[in-house]
Motif scaffolding. Structure first.
Motif, PDB file in Angstrom:
ATOM      1  N   GLN A 138      -2.956  -1.289   7.004  1.00 42.87           N
ATOM      2  CA  GLN A 138      -2.676  -3.008   7.782  1.00 42.87           C
ATOM      3  C   GLN A 138      -1.112  -2.726   7.762  1.00 42.87           C
ATOM      4  O   GLN A 138      -0.207  -2.705   6.965  1.00 42.87           O
ATOM      5  CB  GLN A 138      -3.083  -4.087   6.111  1.00 42.87           C
ATOM      6  CG  GLN A 138      -2.269  -5.415   7.212  1.00 42.87           C
ATOM      7  CD  GLN A 138      -3.061  -5.629   8.388  1.00 42.87           C
ATOM      8  OE1 GLN A 138      -4.008  -5.579   8.746  1.00 42.87           O
ATOM      9  NE2 GLN A 138      -1.935  -6.551   9.191  1.00 42.87           N
ATOM     10  N   GLU A 178     -15.021  -3.802   5.122  1.00 44.14           N
ATOM     11  CA  GLU A 178     -13.856  -3.075   5.493  1.00 44.14           C
ATOM     12  C   GLU A 178     -12.994  -4.280   5.230  1.00 44.14           C
ATOM     13  O   GLU A 178     -12.291  -3.680   5.979  1.00 44.14           O
ATOM     14  CB  GLU A 178     -14.852  -4.029   6.874  1.00 44.14           C
ATOM     15  CG  GLU A 178     -15.264  -2.335   7.072  1.00 44.14           C
ATOM     16  CD  GLU A 178     -15.324  -2.084   8.665  1.00 44.14           C
ATOM     17  OE1 GLU A 178     -15.640  -1.786   9.966  1.00 44.14           O
ATOM     18  OE2 GLU A 178     -14.326  -2.940   9.816  1.00 44.14           O
ATOM     19  N   ILE A 220     -11.383  -5.553   2.687  1.00 46.28           N
ATOM     20  CA  ILE A 220     -10.697  -4.711   2.060  1.00 46.28           C
ATOM     21  C   ILE A 220      -8.873  -4.108   2.405  1.00 46.28           C
ATOM     22  O   ILE A 220      -7.953  -4.228   2.429  1.00 46.28           O
ATOM     23  CB  ILE A 220     -11.017  -3.076   0.962  1.00 46.28           C
ATOM     24  CG1 ILE A 220     -11.762  -4.194  -0.001  1.00 46.28           C
ATOM     25  CG2 ILE A 220     -10.020  -2.941  -0.162  1.00 46.28           C
ATOM     26  CD1 ILE A 220     -12.763  -2.869  -1.045  1.00 46.28           C
ATOM     27  N   ASP A 221      -8.888  -3.769   3.610  1.00 44.92           N
ATOM     28  CA  ASP A 221      -8.032  -3.044   4.689  1.00 44.92           C
ATOM     29  C   ASP A 221      -7.462  -3.873   5.196  1.00 44.92           C
ATOM     30  O   ASP A 221      -6.530  -3.510   5.341  1.00 44.92           O
ATOM     31  CB  ASP A 221      -8.757  -1.739   5.480  1.00 44.92           C
ATOM     32  CG  ASP A 221      -9.290  -0.239   3.676  1.00 44.92           C
ATOM     33  OD1 ASP A 221      -8.986  -0.216   3.183  1.00 44.92           O
ATOM     34  OD2 ASP A 221     -10.293   0.194   5.168  1.00 44.92           O
ATOM     35  N   ILE A 222      -7.980  -4.551   5.261  1.00 43.25           N
ATOM     36  CA  ILE A 222      -7.743  -5.888   6.002  1.00 43.25           C
ATOM     37  C   ILE A 222      -6.538  -6.757   5.465  1.00 43.25           C
ATOM     38  O   ILE A 222      -5.201  -7.464   6.459  1.00 43.25           O
ATOM     39  CB  ILE A 222      -8.591  -7.040   6.684  1.00 43.25           C
ATOM     40  CG1 ILE A 222      -9.914  -5.496   7.778  1.00 43.25           C
ATOM     41  CG2 ILE A 222      -8.163  -7.782   7.934  1.00 43.25           C
ATOM     42  CD1 ILE A 222      -9.019  -5.318   8.891  1.00 43.25           C
ATOM     43  N   ARG A 270      -3.188  -1.660  17.567  1.00 37.32           N
ATOM     44  CA  ARG A 270      -2.972  -1.169  15.785  1.00 37.32           C
ATOM     45  C   ARG A 270      -3.581   0.448  15.880  1.00 37.32           C
ATOM     46  O   ARG A 270      -3.428   0.263  13.924  1.00 37.32           O
ATOM     47  CB  ARG A 270      -4.512  -1.787  15.688  1.00 37.32           C
ATOM     48  CG  ARG A 270      -5.149  -3.016  15.909  1.00 37.32           C
ATOM     49  CD  ARG A 270      -6.454  -4.117  15.117  1.00 37.32           C
ATOM     50  NE  ARG A 270      -6.462  -3.318  13.613  1.00 37.32           N
ATOM     51  CZ  ARG A 270      -6.555  -4.408  12.377  1.00 37.32           C
ATOM     52  NH1 ARG A 270      -5.742  -5.587  12.462  1.00 37.32           N
ATOM     53  NH2 ARG A 270      -6.710  -3.719  11.718  1.00 37.32           N
ATOM     54  N   LEU A 301      -6.523   4.623  -0.944  1.00 37.17           N
ATOM     55  CA  LEU A 301      -4.833   5.544  -0.086  1.00 37.17           C
ATOM     56  C   LEU A 301      -4.273   6.652  -0.517  1.00 37.17           C
ATOM     57  O   LEU A 301      -3.810   7.095   0.013  1.00 37.17           O
ATOM     58  CB  LEU A 301      -4.586   3.984  -0.875  1.00 37.17           C
ATOM     59  CG  LEU A 301      -5.029   2.149  -0.412  1.00 37.17           C
ATOM     60  CD1 LEU A 301      -4.273   1.191  -0.454  1.00 37.17           C
ATOM     61  CD2 LEU A 301      -4.708   2.484   1.483  1.00 37.17           C
ATOM     62  N   VAL A 315      -5.266   9.067   1.711  1.00 42.13           N
ATOM     63  CA  VAL A 315      -4.447   8.084   3.290  1.00 42.13           C
ATOM     64  C   VAL A 315      -2.825   8.924   3.071  1.00 42.13           C
ATOM     65  O   VAL A 315      -2.316   9.495   3.330  1.00 42.13           O
ATOM     66  CB  VAL A 315      -4.945   7.217   3.645  1.00 42.13           C
ATOM     67  CG1 VAL A 315      -3.985   6.634   4.569  1.00 42.13           C
ATOM     68  CG2 VAL A 315      -6.300   6.444   3.233  1.00 42.13           C
ATOM     69  N   PHE A 316      -2.046   8.074   1.558  1.00 45.16           N
ATOM     70  CA  PHE A 316      -1.231   8.481   1.885  1.00 45.16           C
ATOM     71  C   PHE A 316      -0.414   9.972   1.182  1.00 45.16           C
ATOM     72  O   PHE A 316       0.362  10.088   0.934  1.00 45.16           O
ATOM     73  CB  PHE A 316       0.239   7.320   0.606  1.00 45.16           C
ATOM     74  CG  PHE A 316      -0.636   6.418   1.406  1.00 45.16           C
ATOM     75  CD1 PHE A 316       0.256   6.242   3.192  1.00 45.16           C
ATOM     76  CD2 PHE A 316      -0.782   5.075   1.583  1.00 45.16           C
ATOM     77  CE1 PHE A 316       0.279   5.221   3.497  1.00 45.16           C
ATOM     78  CE2 PHE A 316      -1.209   4.272   2.086  1.00 45.16           C
ATOM     79  CZ  PHE A 316      -0.202   3.611   3.676  1.00 45.16           C
ATOM     80  N   LEU A 338     -10.613   2.318   2.871  1.00 44.95           N
ATOM     81  CA  LEU A 338      -9.576   3.401   2.614  1.00 44.95           C
ATOM     82  C   LEU A 338      -9.720   3.794   1.434  1.00 44.95           C
ATOM     83  O   LEU A 338      -9.593   3.591  -0.116  1.00 44.95           O
ATOM     84  CB  LEU A 338      -8.758   3.341   3.590  1.00 44.95           C
ATOM     85  CG  LEU A 338      -8.545   3.702   5.453  1.00 44.95           C
ATOM     86  CD1 LEU A 338      -6.383   2.637   5.350  1.00 44.95           C
ATOM     87  CD2 LEU A 338      -9.108   4.253   5.730  1.00 44.95           C
ATOM     88  N   ARG A 343       0.866  -1.374   0.065  1.00 43.01           N
ATOM     89  CA  ARG A 343      -0.112  -0.099   0.278  1.00 43.01           C
ATOM     90  C   ARG A 343       1.066   1.437  -0.098  1.00 43.01           C
ATOM     91  O   ARG A 343       0.178   2.859  -0.362  1.00 43.01           O
ATOM     92  CB  ARG A 343      -1.129   0.230   1.074  1.00 43.01           C
ATOM     93  CG  ARG A 343      -1.944  -1.198   0.723  1.00 43.01           C
ATOM     94  CD  ARG A 343      -3.071  -0.922   2.864  1.00 43.01           C
ATOM     95  NE  ARG A 343      -4.225  -2.421   2.125  1.00 43.01           N
ATOM     96  CZ  ARG A 343      -4.096  -3.360   2.361  1.00 43.01           C
ATOM     97  NH1 ARG A 343      -3.260  -3.970   3.046  1.00 43.01           N
ATOM     98  NH2 ARG A 343      -5.197  -3.835   1.321  1.00 43.01           N
ATOM     99  N   GLY A 366      -5.324   2.508  10.268  1.00 42.78           N
ATOM    100  CA  GLY A 366      -6.610   2.210   9.915  1.00 42.78           C
ATOM    101  C   GLY A 366      -6.044   1.295   7.914  1.00 42.78           C
ATOM    102  O   GLY A 366      -5.949   0.717   7.703  1.00 42.78           O
ATOM    103  N   ASN A 378       5.680   9.913   4.712  1.00 37.07           N
ATOM    104  CA  ASN A 378       5.752  11.131   4.805  1.00 37.07           C
ATOM    105  C   ASN A 378       6.400  12.220   5.303  1.00 37.07           C
ATOM    106  O   ASN A 378       5.825  14.221   5.669  1.00 37.07           O
ATOM    107  CB  ASN A 378       4.655  12.174   4.256  1.00 37.07           C
ATOM    108  CG  ASN A 378       3.628  11.928   2.718  1.00 37.07           C
ATOM    109  OD1 ASN A 378       4.517  11.333   1.805  1.00 37.07           O
ATOM    110  ND2 ASN A 378       1.998  11.506   3.099  1.00 37.07           N
TER     111      ASN A 378
END
Lengths: 717, 142
Positions: free
Chosen positions: A329, B54, B56-58, A281, B136, B139-140, B134, A213, A327, A346
């Motif tokens: 993994q 849910e 998907i992110d796990i 987590r 991504l 998020v990033f 999420l 990710r 959130g 970042n």
């Protein structure tokens, strides 16, 4: 980076082809031996005796190390080895924390065996490539990498002149180099050290895993004891393994069903309870920063104090809200629903060669926040993250760095050393600029950074010899034992934890026992015998994780509902049963708790005797610095005067009219005597004589009376 | 996004949906191998994936993705069989059976709809806003 050019510049020194083989009940049944002095590579069988006596993981590592070395072997002797082994459960994907490797070597800090437990994908992929352990011996002439292609069955030793040394870059370069494409990157695992490991004794190993990710190579650390220093001294740039077909059943488990069932039960538990318990987590082990502060256990300014008002600025919620990506993994091996391997993305670096770059910082773990932060008087989350990043990429153990820097800062504050000694650095507590400059010096191999990089044990000697420091005082405040720096908990008010640190095999690291709450907060260990029982059970129980390839954290960083109503909540009985079930599922061995403890006793006592063979491991080596037991200085005493006065009164000492110095002396006499009494009780419980030597009759009882071990202990009975 | 909607009040617990599902995907009439599962006792409750995402992110290897129709699907070639998605499914609708090393789930194919005698299950659409995974890139900050 020009990966193609880097690869083209590799010079092949040796190539070894092997049959891929099959794993049976968790064992590949062979070990890969690589000698980088004469460039030979071979396969060694894993025998039934090895499995019976040593199980795997740390057991195998210590056994190979024993056979490779002699009592005169030093950390930088060519025959010293770095052994990496996972254990039979390593690589299962259904239970949390099952990707661990155990790394063993003779330590540059302690001169005795060190074992370090680390995540990342190397251990599991090594096994799937066909090997229970990797044993690296010898010294190369020029920088090399060892590459294991677990798809093709080829091992090579290659000179690798162009790649970087620093972990975060080298991990990326080699992942890119050996992966066929983006999707293949998670099938490559890299072990590196860093430039700082070359110039210090506290070098660590980074174990990579690719994060699909973040699209970056993440790093987990085999931190303790300087194995990264051994690695760079051998001129190893990296170890690389590739295996592309990971599935959930590659261990060919005896009973996959029980592993599935236990794993899913545990995943549900994490899902339902983690946010109500420890927030592993969200923030990983750093969740306890403020808890430790609250109980006066957070090391502040070289373990002088256990709390500080500024802890507020570095409490876990600050990291959660401001820095740590939520959130996503974050397991360091597949199936880890505890997912404590957090990261700040970042993050813009303010100093050093990578200044201005945005990086992903793996951390902070609790030990980093405490060691790099509060223990050095630094209460700034961004400073902690920057120190954390540079420790990792330079290959420097955050715990040894934190504790050693805190020691030097206290010496500076007390004018034991001055600016001349530090090369002009203002080494006061709280000085982030200096702390990070020390790291950059370690990377460059210059300045006072390389002095701190020798560790507290050698600094004490140097400060006495060079600057006329008071040796006794430095012994009291220098938080090391057996040459290893203390990890980051204040043990002053818990006698059991003083032993938990003091009676360890490798040196004062909390992975053997963490008994502070049981002892100090919950008062569950009132007598010496109770403490001794705990100091037998918990170190043995925790040793077992390292034999099988398990992580300790999923055992008690979350507990099942109703755990507090069980007979022994501190043991987390349901989770112990989970481990027994998973171990049974993999190997087919149906163990009871007593069998589990027995398996560990064999390896634990083997390591103990290994220490004795190397010239440590006796009662005198379990002596601990007084700061781990009580207040050394007036300031420390007076800051918690009520507590200490109360204890003096309880033991019948009349404090009226006594000076603080007199009270310190009296308290010290009492506490040191308690420590000695505890030592007697623990040695007895562990089957050792009063010198700390395993009794031959006990070795027979645990079926560890191997002739080579008897030879070491027979004259010390 | 497409999903299998349900109306518990119409279910008569006949099990036809389980039969067709397990026969289609596992060539066997076995409710434990059915993506849709009906309780055997008490008032009827239909348990089936609502495509919330849910899981998907796990997934540690990004084997679970949402397809163009909004259906959450597992790529079994990528899956490493960790079953975290099973433990973390808020509906308890991600399935696992020991005969297989990967989990399985409803992909809203609709075959069971045809076999349901009472119309208790039906294919429906819901807003993409209900997707729980999420984003991504956000998020990033990419």
């Amino acid at each position: 980076m020009d990966i193609k050019k880097m690869r083209e510049s590799h010079k092949l020194l040796a190539e070894y082809k092997y049959e891929l083989g099959k794993i049976e009940r968790g064992y590949a049944n062979r070990t890969l031996y690589v000698n980088i002095s004469d460039n030979t590579i071979s396969s060694k069988p894993v025998t039934e005796t090895m499995k019976e006596k040593f199980v795997g993981g740390k057991g195998f590592g210590l056994w190979y190390l024993w056979n490779a070395t002699s009592p005169s072997t030093k950390w930088d002797s060519p025959e010293n080895e770095i052994v990496i082994a996972g254990g039979p459960a390593c690589g299962i994907t259904q239970y949390a924390g099952t990707g661990k490797s155990l790394v063993c070597s003779i330590s540059p800090l302690t001169g005795i065996p060190i074992d370090s437990n680390v995540g990342g994908y190397f251990g599991p992929l090594l096994k799937f490539a066909g090997w229970d352990a990797l044993e690296v011996q010898g010294k190369a002439d020029n920088d090399i990498i060892v590459y294991i292609d677990g798809n093709k069955g080829v091992v090579t030793i290659e000179e690798a002149p162009l790649e970087a040394v620093d972990g975060h870059i080298l991990g990326e370069q080699l992942t890119e180099m050996y992966a066929d494409n983006e999707d293949d990157k998670r099938n490559v695992a890299v072990v590196t050290a860093g430039t700082g490991a070359e110039h210090t004794r506290m070098g660590l190993l980074n174990f990579s895993f690719y994060d699909p990710r973040r699209k970056t190579t993440r790093l987990k650390q085999a931190g303790r004891g300087g194995i990264g220093t051994v690695f760079r001294n051998k001129k190893i740039k990296a170890l690389v393994v590739k295996f592309s077909n990971v599935k959930g059943n590659l261990n060919n488990a005896y009973d996959q069903s029980i592993i599935n069932k236990t794993g899913i039960k545990y995943h549900k538990e994490i899902h339902d309870l983690d946010h109500l318990q420890n927030n592993m987590r969200k923030i990983g082990t750093a969740n306890i920063i403020e808890v430790m502060d609250e109980y006066d256990l957070l090391p502040v300014m070289n373990f002088q104090y256990g709390s500080h008002p500024d802890t507020e600025k570095i409490k876990s919620t600050v990291f959660i809200e401001k820095y740590i990506t939520q959130g996503v993994q974050d397991g360091c091996w597949y199936g880890c629903s505890m997912a404590c391997a957090k990261a700040a993305d970042n993050f813009t670096l303010k100093t050093g060669p990578y200044k201005g770059q945005k990086v992903t910082v793996d951390g902070p773990e609790y030990e980093n926040a405490a060691g790099l932060g509060s223990n050095c008087g630094i209460f700034d989350p961004a400073a902690i993250l920057e120190l954390n990043f540079y420790c990792d990429t330079y290959g420097i153990d955050t715990i040894s760095f934190g504790t050693a820097t805190a020691f030097a800062m206290e010496c500076y504050g007390r004018a034991i050393i001055n600016k001349e000694a530090t090369g002009g650095l203002e080494l006061n507590f709280g000085n982030f600029e200096t702390a990070v400059e020390l790291l950059h010096q370690m990377s460059r191999g210059e300045g006072f950074g390389t002095v701190i990089g020798q560790g507290v044990h050698r600094m004490k000697k140097m400060f006495v010899e060079k600057y006329g420091a008071d040796a006794d005082f430095l012994f009291d405040i220098g938080m090391e034992q057996k040459g290893l720096e203390y990890s980051e908990y204040v043990s002053k008010e818990s006698l059991a934890q003083q032993g938990g640190y003091g009676f360890t095999n490798k040196g004062p690291q909390h992975d053997e026992a963490w008994l502070i709450f049981m002892d100090m907060v919950n008062n569950q260990l009132p007598t010496f015998e109770d403490k001794a029982e705990a100091l037998h059970y918990f170190p043995m129980f925790r040793t077992w994780f390292g034999l099988y390839g398990f992580c300790k954290l999923p055992w008690n960083d979350i507990v099942p509902e109703g755990n507090q109503y069980t007979d022994e909540p501190a043991k987390v009985p349901e989770h112990v049963q989970n481990y027994l079930d998973v171990a049974y599922g993999v190997t087919g061995k149906r163990l009871k708790v007593s069998d589990m403890i027995r398996e560990s006793e064999r390896v634990y006592n083997f390591q103990k005797i290994f220490n004795i063979r190397m010239g440590k491991g006796l009662r005198k080596d379990d002596k601990a610095p007084y700061r781990s037991m009580g207040p050394v200085t007036k300031e420390e005493y007076e800051s918690r005067q009520e507590r200490y006065d109360k204890q003096l009164k309880e033991i019948g000492y009349h404090i009226e009219g006594k000076t603080t110095e007199e009270k310190i002396a009296q308290l010290r006499k009492y506490r040191e005597d308690q420590y000695e009494q505890l030592m007697d009780a623990v040695y007895k419980r562990r089957g050792w004589n009063s010198k700390g030597v395993p009794k031959i009759e006990y070795l027979k009882e645990i079926k560890m009376d191997l002739p080579e071990l008897i030879e070491v202990v027979k004259d010390l009975q | 996004m497409k999903y299998l909607a349900k109306d518990n009040s119409k279910c008569i617990q006949c099990g036809n949906c389980e039969t067709v599902c397990s026969k289609t995907y596992f060539k066997e009439d076995n409710y434990e191998k059915s993506c849709i599962q009906i309780n055997k006792e008490g008032d009827p409750e239909i348990n089936v994936c609502n495509q919330c995402g849910e899981c998907i992110d796990i997934c540690p290897v990004v084997a679970i993705k949402r397809d163009k129709l909004g259906v959450v699907r597992i790529d079994k070639k990528i899956c490493v069989g960790c079953f975290m998605c099973v433990g973390f499914c808020p509906q308890l609708s991600m399935r696992q059976h020991d005969d297989y090393i990967e989990p399985f789930k409803c992909i809203a194919c609709g075959l069971c709809v045809k076999e349901c005698p009472t119309g208790a299950i039906y294919i429906d659409e819901k807003s993409d806003d209900e997707a729980r995974e999420l984003k991504l890139d956000e998020v990033f900050r990419r």
